[in-house]
Design a protein around this motif. Sequence first.
Motif, short mmCIF file in Angstrom:
data_model
loop_
_atom_site.label_atom_id
_atom_site.label_comp_id
_atom_site.label_asym_id
_atom_site.label_seq_id
_atom_site.Cartn_x
_atom_site.Cartn_y
_atom_site.Cartn_z
N VAL A 1 2.98 6.60 -41.31
CA VAL A 1 2.34 8.35 -40.92
C VAL A 1 3.36 9.00 -40.33
O VAL A 1 4.03 8.27 -39.13
N LEU A 2 3.26 10.22 -40.29
CA LEU A 2 4.25 10.78 -39.60
C LEU A 2 3.75 11.53 -38.45
O LEU A 2 2.46 12.31 -39.61
N VAL A 3 3.78 11.15 -37.31
CA VAL A 3 2.91 12.46 -36.48
C VAL A 3 3.41 13.44 -35.48
O VAL A 3 4.72 13.26 -35.49
N ASP A 4 3.06 14.46 -35.22
CA ASP A 4 3.78 15.60 -35.03
C ASP A 4 2.92 14.63 -33.15
O ASP A 4 2.43 14.96 -33.15
N HIS A 5 4.73 15.88 -32.56
CA HIS A 5 4.57 15.89 -31.05
C HIS A 5 3.96 14.26 -30.69
O HIS A 5 3.41 14.30 -29.84
N LEU A 6 5.09 13.54 -30.51
CA LEU A 6 4.90 11.67 -31.07
C LEU A 6 5.49 11.85 -29.36
O LEU A 6 6.97 11.58 -29.34
N ASN B 1 1.64 -3.85 -41.51
CA ASN B 1 1.92 -3.07 -42.22
C ASN B 1 1.56 -1.26 -42.57
O ASN B 1 1.98 -0.89 -43.42
N VAL B 2 1.83 -1.32 -41.39
CA VAL B 2 1.19 0.17 -40.98
C VAL B 2 2.77 0.37 -40.63
O VAL B 2 2.46 -0.38 -39.26
N LEU B 3 3.60 1.18 -40.10
CA LEU B 3 4.55 2.37 -39.85
C LEU B 3 3.68 3.46 -38.95
O LEU B 3 3.79 4.54 -40.31
N VAL B 4 3.58 3.93 -37.73
CA VAL B 4 3.98 5.05 -37.26
C VAL B 4 4.52 5.85 -36.75
O VAL B 4 4.92 4.64 -35.68
N VAL B 5 4.96 6.95 -36.63
CA VAL B 5 6.33 7.44 -35.98
C VAL B 5 5.73 8.87 -36.04
O VAL B 5 5.16 9.49 -36.47
N GLY B 6 7.15 8.85 -35.00
CA GLY B 6 6.85 11.19 -35.51
C GLY B 6 7.79 11.68 -34.02
O GLY B 6 9.29 10.74 -33.99
N HIS B 7 7.41 12.85 -34.08
CA HIS B 7 9.11 13.81 -34.00
C HIS B 7 8.14 14.40 -32.44
O HIS B 7 7.46 14.34 -31.95
N PRO B 8 9.09 15.20 -31.03
CA PRO B 8 9.34 15.94 -30.58
C PRO B 8 8.38 16.65 -30.41
O PRO B 8 8.16 17.46 -29.51
N TYR B 9 7.76 17.47 -31.48
CA TYR B 9 7.44 19.10 -30.96
C TYR B 9 6.15 19.35 -31.75
O TYR B 9 5.48 18.78 -32.50
N ILE B 10 5.70 20.37 -30.75
CA ILE B 10 4.42 20.35 -30.86
C ILE B 10 3.85 21.13 -32.36
O ILE B 10 2.37 20.09 -32.65
N ASP B 11 4.64 21.09 -33.24
CA ASP B 11 4.47 21.55 -34.69
C ASP B 11 5.84 21.76 -35.52
O ASP B 11 6.66 21.28 -35.56
N VAL B 12 5.42 21.18 -37.25
CA VAL B 12 6.25 20.61 -38.03
C VAL B 12 7.85 21.63 -37.90
O VAL B 12 8.35 22.10 -37.89
N TRP B 13 6.84 23.56 -37.39
CA TRP B 13 7.86 24.50 -37.85
C TRP B 13 8.89 24.26 -36.79
O TRP B 13 10.56 24.97 -37.34
N GLU B 14 8.60 23.47 -35.64
CA GLU B 14 10.36 23.36 -35.17
C GLU B 14 11.41 22.70 -35.66
O GLU B 14 12.03 22.55 -35.03
N ALA B 15 10.60 21.66 -36.62
CA ALA B 15 11.94 21.21 -36.64
C ALA B 15 12.81 21.41 -37.52
O ALA B 15 13.81 21.25 -38.32
N GLU C 1 13.30 9.73 -43.00
CA GLU C 1 14.07 8.68 -43.88
C GLU C 1 13.29 6.74 -43.93
O GLU C 1 13.36 6.50 -44.29
N GLU C 2 13.37 6.92 -42.66
CA GLU C 2 12.18 5.80 -42.12
C GLU C 2 10.61 5.07 -41.87
O GLU C 2 11.10 3.90 -42.93
N LEU C 3 10.09 6.01 -42.93
CA LEU C 3 9.05 5.83 -42.94
C LEU C 3 9.48 5.52 -44.90
O LEU C 3 8.57 4.30 -45.41
#
Length: 272
Positions: free
Chosen positions: A166-171, A188-202, A262-264
């Motif tokens: 699972v990829l989460v925004d603003h984690l 068996n579940v991996l939840v990771v995320g990026h720090p941006y409010i929305d994926v636009w910022e990535a 890549e991790e997911l």
Amino acid sequence: MRSYQPDLTPPWKKSAPAPEVPADPDLVVEEAVTGFCGAVIRCEKTAEGQTVTLEDRFGKHRVFPLVPRGFLLEGRVVTLVRPSAGGPVRPARTASGSVAVPGARARVARAGRIYVEGRHDAELVERVWGDDLRIEGVVVEYLEGIDDLPAIVREFSPGPDARLGVLVDHLVPGSKESRIAAQISDGNVLVVGHPYIDVWEAVKPSSVGIDGWPVVPRGQDWKTGVCRSLGWPENTGAAWQRILASVRSYRDLEPELLGRVEELIDFVTLPA
């Protein structure tokens, strides 16, 4: 009298000549001394001699001299040379930086899945990692938010042969998203995320042609605020298409997103 060749080095001490390889754009090599690995961006002639510029998967550039036996290509020592003018250029990598497999057929979909928060996230992942995902048989689905993530995970019924990423925004610590993600404890579940409010910022601002992503005051719709601050029409769908069109490869994305995706992919494809 015997006649000697100028070079008296014993044959067993001489280095075998390395094959010459044209430094075509997108060719991925490793510099032999530093271990820096990247794709060829350009070759130039300078006062000091011939050089090649490499770019790694995080967008970092390094310039190296074109010297004999100076690089490794798929583990073999090679001598890079300037490509001939007008020579054919065939990308050696996919948009994600992975080795391209021309003509490869899509694999039957795995039981494992990758979930992302919204349609824009899914479209961005497809644009950069689509070739890799089809070869690996990984399906990406979007959730329209993660408020019900624990229930979604239970319904999915993850297992060793059906892992869920699972990829989460603003984690970020203290966010609503981090509190929801903390409720997931299944191995068996991996939840990771990026720090941006929305994926636009990535997406790197330079790729979009802007100086930076605007700071939108709390209480305003973030995407609408971005459009307003940048002087774009307040049509978030059109704005997203403009942003997505600026993404040509992993080089246009921030490392904080690259590493997580890549991790997911590794998590759902590698053996448990």
